[in-house]
Design a protein around this motif. Structure first.
Motif, mmCIF file in Angstrom:
data_model
loop_
_atom_site.group_PDB
_atom_site.id
_atom_site.type_symbol
_atom_site.label_atom_id
_atom_site.label_comp_id
_atom_site.label_asym_id
_atom_site.label_seq_id
_atom_site.Cartn_x
_atom_site.Cartn_y
_atom_site.Cartn_z
ATOM 1 N N THR A 1 11.114 24.520 24.681
ATOM 2 C CA THR A 1 12.332 23.970 24.077
ATOM 3 C C THR A 1 12.233 22.475 23.792
ATOM 4 O O THR A 1 12.939 21.956 22.928
ATOM 5 C CB THR A 1 13.531 24.216 25.011
ATOM 6 O OG1 THR A 1 13.237 23.631 26.295
ATOM 7 C CG2 THR A 1 13.777 25.695 25.192
ATOM 8 N N GLY A 2 11.389 21.772 24.521
ATOM 9 C CA GLY A 2 11.259 20.333 24.330
ATOM 10 C C GLY A 2 10.386 19.994 23.135
ATOM 11 O O GLY A 2 9.556 20.789 22.690
ATOM 12 N N GLU A 3 10.569 18.807 22.603
ATOM 13 C CA GLU A 3 9.814 18.369 21.432
ATOM 14 C C GLU A 3 8.308 18.360 21.708
ATOM 15 O O GLU A 3 7.505 18.646 20.823
ATOM 16 C CB GLU A 3 10.277 16.965 21.019
ATOM 17 C CG GLU A 3 9.603 16.443 19.763
ATOM 18 C CD GLU A 3 10.118 15.076 19.345
ATOM 19 O OE1 GLU A 3 11.067 14.590 19.992
ATOM 20 O OE2 GLU A 3 9.569 14.506 18.389
ATOM 21 N N HIS A 4 7.945 18.059 22.948
ATOM 22 C CA HIS A 4 6.530 17.973 23.302
ATOM 23 C C HIS A 4 5.949 19.315 23.748
ATOM 24 O O HIS A 4 4.737 19.420 23.948
ATOM 25 C CB HIS A 4 6.343 16.965 24.444
ATOM 26 C CG HIS A 4 6.980 17.424 25.728
ATOM 27 N ND1 HIS A 4 8.347 17.434 25.897
ATOM 28 C CD2 HIS A 4 6.449 17.914 26.886
ATOM 29 C CE1 HIS A 4 8.634 17.897 27.110
ATOM 30 N NE2 HIS A 4 7.508 18.205 27.725
ATOM 31 N N GLU A 5 6.804 20.340 23.912
ATOM 32 C CA GLU A 5 6.343 21.598 24.491
ATOM 33 C C GLU A 5 5.743 22.525 23.431
ATOM 34 O O GLU A 5 6.303 23.545 23.055
ATOM 35 C CB GLU A 5 7.497 22.290 25.216
ATOM 36 C CG GLU A 5 7.953 21.538 26.443
ATOM 37 C CD GLU A 5 9.098 22.254 27.151
ATOM 38 O OE1 GLU A 5 8.953 22.542 28.347
ATOM 39 O OE2 GLU A 5 10.132 22.539 26.506
ATOM 40 N N MET B 1 21.160 27.732 31.704
ATOM 41 C CA MET B 1 20.354 27.890 30.495
ATOM 42 C C MET B 1 20.348 29.357 30.067
ATOM 43 O O MET B 1 19.920 30.227 30.821
ATOM 44 C CB MET B 1 18.907 27.446 30.733
ATOM 45 C CG MET B 1 18.714 25.989 31.070
ATOM 46 S SD MET B 1 16.959 25.538 31.081
ATOM 47 C CE MET B 1 16.294 26.670 32.312
ATOM 48 N N ASP B 2 20.837 29.625 28.869
ATOM 49 C CA ASP B 2 20.745 30.966 28.283
ATOM 50 C C ASP B 2 19.501 30.959 27.395
ATOM 51 O O ASP B 2 19.551 30.517 26.247
ATOM 52 C CB ASP B 2 22.007 31.271 27.473
ATOM 53 C CG ASP B 2 21.982 32.676 26.896
ATOM 54 O OD1 ASP B 2 21.172 33.495 27.378
ATOM 55 O OD2 ASP B 2 22.746 32.953 25.961
ATOM 56 N N GLN C 1 9.827 30.181 23.934
ATOM 57 C CA GLN C 1 11.060 30.094 24.702
ATOM 58 C C GLN C 1 11.992 29.138 23.975
ATOM 59 O O GLN C 1 11.579 28.060 23.532
ATOM 60 C CB GLN C 1 10.784 29.565 26.115
ATOM 61 C CG GLN C 1 12.040 29.345 26.942
ATOM 62 C CD GLN C 1 11.772 28.487 28.167
ATOM 63 O OE1 GLN C 1 10.669 27.993 28.348
ATOM 64 N NE2 GLN C 1 12.782 28.290 28.993
ATOM 65 N N SER C 2 13.248 29.532 23.809
ATOM 66 C CA SER C 2 14.204 28.651 23.136
ATOM 67 C C SER C 2 15.558 28.728 23.818
ATOM 68 O O SER C 2 15.918 29.754 24.401
ATOM 69 C CB SER C 2 14.352 29.041 21.656
ATOM 70 O OG SER C 2 14.990 30.295 21.537
ATOM 71 N N ILE C 3 16.279 27.629 23.754
ATOM 72 C CA ILE C 3 17.645 27.572 24.271
ATOM 73 C C ILE C 3 18.569 27.340 23.084
ATOM 74 O O ILE C 3 18.464 26.313 22.412
ATOM 75 C CB ILE C 3 17.807 26.438 25.300
ATOM 76 C CG1 ILE C 3 16.864 26.676 26.485
ATOM 77 C CG2 ILE C 3 19.252 26.348 25.769
ATOM 78 C CD1 ILE C 3 16.878 25.563 27.506
ATOM 79 N N PRO C 4 19.450 28.311 22.766
ATOM 80 C CA PRO C 4 20.333 28.162 21.597
ATOM 81 C C PRO C 4 21.154 26.877 21.656
ATOM 82 O O PRO C 4 21.587 26.441 22.726
ATOM 83 C CB PRO C 4 21.243 29.395 21.686
ATOM 84 C CG PRO C 4 20.455 30.387 22.489
ATOM 85 C CD PRO C 4 19.661 29.578 23.468
ATOM 86 N N GLY D 1 14.278 24.739 8.942
ATOM 87 C CA GLY D 1 12.847 24.449 8.870
ATOM 88 C C GLY D 1 12.114 24.862 10.137
ATOM 89 O O GLY D 1 11.017 25.421 10.070
ATOM 90 N N GLN D 2 12.740 24.587 11.308
ATOM 91 C CA GLN D 2 12.107 24.947 12.572
ATOM 92 C C GLN D 2 11.990 26.463 12.726
ATOM 93 O O GLN D 2 10.974 26.972 13.206
ATOM 94 C CB GLN D 2 12.913 24.378 13.731
ATOM 95 C CG GLN D 2 13.006 22.853 13.727
ATOM 96 C CD GLN D 2 13.903 22.344 14.836
ATOM 97 O OE1 GLN D 2 13.976 22.943 15.900
ATOM 98 N NE2 GLN D 2 14.606 21.251 14.588
#
Length: 366
Positions: free
Chosen positions: A53-57, A119-120, A141-144, A160-161
């Protein structure tokens, strides 16, 4: 309060409930001990791609992910995670490839109680069975976003993502079905293709191709030279057949070509003969190093038959395989074509003179 029974990661078994396995993967990731985390890490393929979920992940291999996870473990010691809700579903991509996706609701609390969070998490994992165990090829993995408005399904900032993630997932699926050396379809993808045709009523052309003298190339010039021969053989096959035809490397120096013919037509026999004559005319592949040369040719067995009424793709493949061995026994470098209610046809490539292509090893520099 119910005690939590910690399951084992039985990823070495082919027949396993991957949804339950995924539940245990997430439990270990969020709440596992150091030993459990290490066992989870062994499930990751060396070239596994992990998107968090993080920009660096965005990790392109297991080693990078494991290194950063080890650094994060100290920070995580002060957080108590609880896997509160979980569901998973499984899709079969190919015989040995499975996509598992779902949601996991994870809560966390700082040890001193000063802060907590909920965290959902949405996720997807792409598994592949390697013959020894299930490995994770890809994990997302993503968090809406909680800022997303009701009825707003595609916030412009995320389009775009989302498209990039889908493109990446499609690429990972394609890689899982592709032979990394030749770029052809791999065995598991080819077997899944044949499985899809098991109940179809159509005419098929199956060609089984084995390279003659390939072992001699490996023994004489080494496996790097052998890899060049396999790539050249794949290139020659792709040059003869259509993009919609299925060409696969089954392993080693064995290839298979599968053509679907929607219905029989008067020129079918001539078409098959022309295709196979064209392929056999592309060889030999002359592998040269100094004054040493090895000629690699093709032994090809072909079966043309209609599926249905008791005839399966397995039957057609077996006939093509047997026809290929007939060529092997009769001097190699040729084609044997078996068609129902037709006499067996043979082409002897040894009678052809000249032609072919060359692979020059360690070329001399003037």
């Amino acid at each position: 309060m119910k005690s939590v029974v910690k399951a084992e990661l039985n990823f070495n078994q082919r027949q396993v409930d991957l949804c339950e396995l995924t539940r245990e993967v997430w439990r270990r990731y969020f709440t596992g001990t150091g030993e459990e985390i290490q066992e989870f890490e062994t499930m990751l393929a060396p070239d596994c791609v992990i998107i968090g979920t993080g920009e660096h992940e965005f990790y392109r291999d297991r080693a990078t992910f494991v290194s950063e996870l080890a650094e994060a473990m100290e920070e995580r010691q002060s957080i108590k995670f609880i896997l509160r809700k979980f569901w998973a579903a499984e899709n079969c991509i190919a015989e040995d490839i499975r996509l598992v996706y779902g949601e996991a609701d994870v809560t966390g609390e700082i040890a001193d109680g000063r802060a907590s969070f909920d965290m959902d998490t949405h996720y997807s994992l792409l598994y592949k069975y390697t013959g020894e165990k299930w490995s994770i090829l890809h994990l997302v993995q993503s968090i809406p976003s909680r800022d997303q408005k009701a009825g707003e399904y595609f916030p412009k900032a995320l389009i775009g993502q989302i498209e990039q993630a889908w493109e990446h997932a499609d690429k990972m699926t394609e890689l899982a079905q592709t032979d990394s050396l030749t770029g052809l379809m791999n065995r598991s993808a080819f077997e899944a293709k044949l499985q899809a045709y098991r109940d179809k009523d159509c005419v098929t052309v199956m060609a089984y191709v084995d390279l003659d003298n390939f072992k001699k190339v490996n023994d004489t010039f080494g496996h790097t030279a052998g890899d060049l021969v396999l790539k050249k053989a794949a290139e020659l096959m792709k040059g003869v057949f259509r993009k919609e035809d299925s060409i696969a490397r089954l392993g080693g120096d064995e290839f298979c070509i599968f053509l679907e013919i929607k219905q029989e037509f008067p020129g079918l026999k001539q078409l098959v003969c022309e295709k196979m004559e064209s392929l056999i005319s592309k060889v030999p592949i002359h592998v040269c190093e100094g004054d040493r040369e090895i000629r690699v040719t093709f032994s090809i067995g072909v079966c043309v038959d209609r599926l249905g009424s008791g005839t399966t793709t397995d039957d057609v493949l077996e006939i093509a395989d047997n026809a290929m061995y007939e060529i092997k026994k009769s001097g190699k470098n040729g084609v044997c074509i078996c068609m129902k209610n037709e006499p067996t046809l043979r082409f002897d490539g040894n009678q052809k003179r000249g032609g072919g292509c060359h692979i020059q090893l360690n070329p001399q520099i003037d």
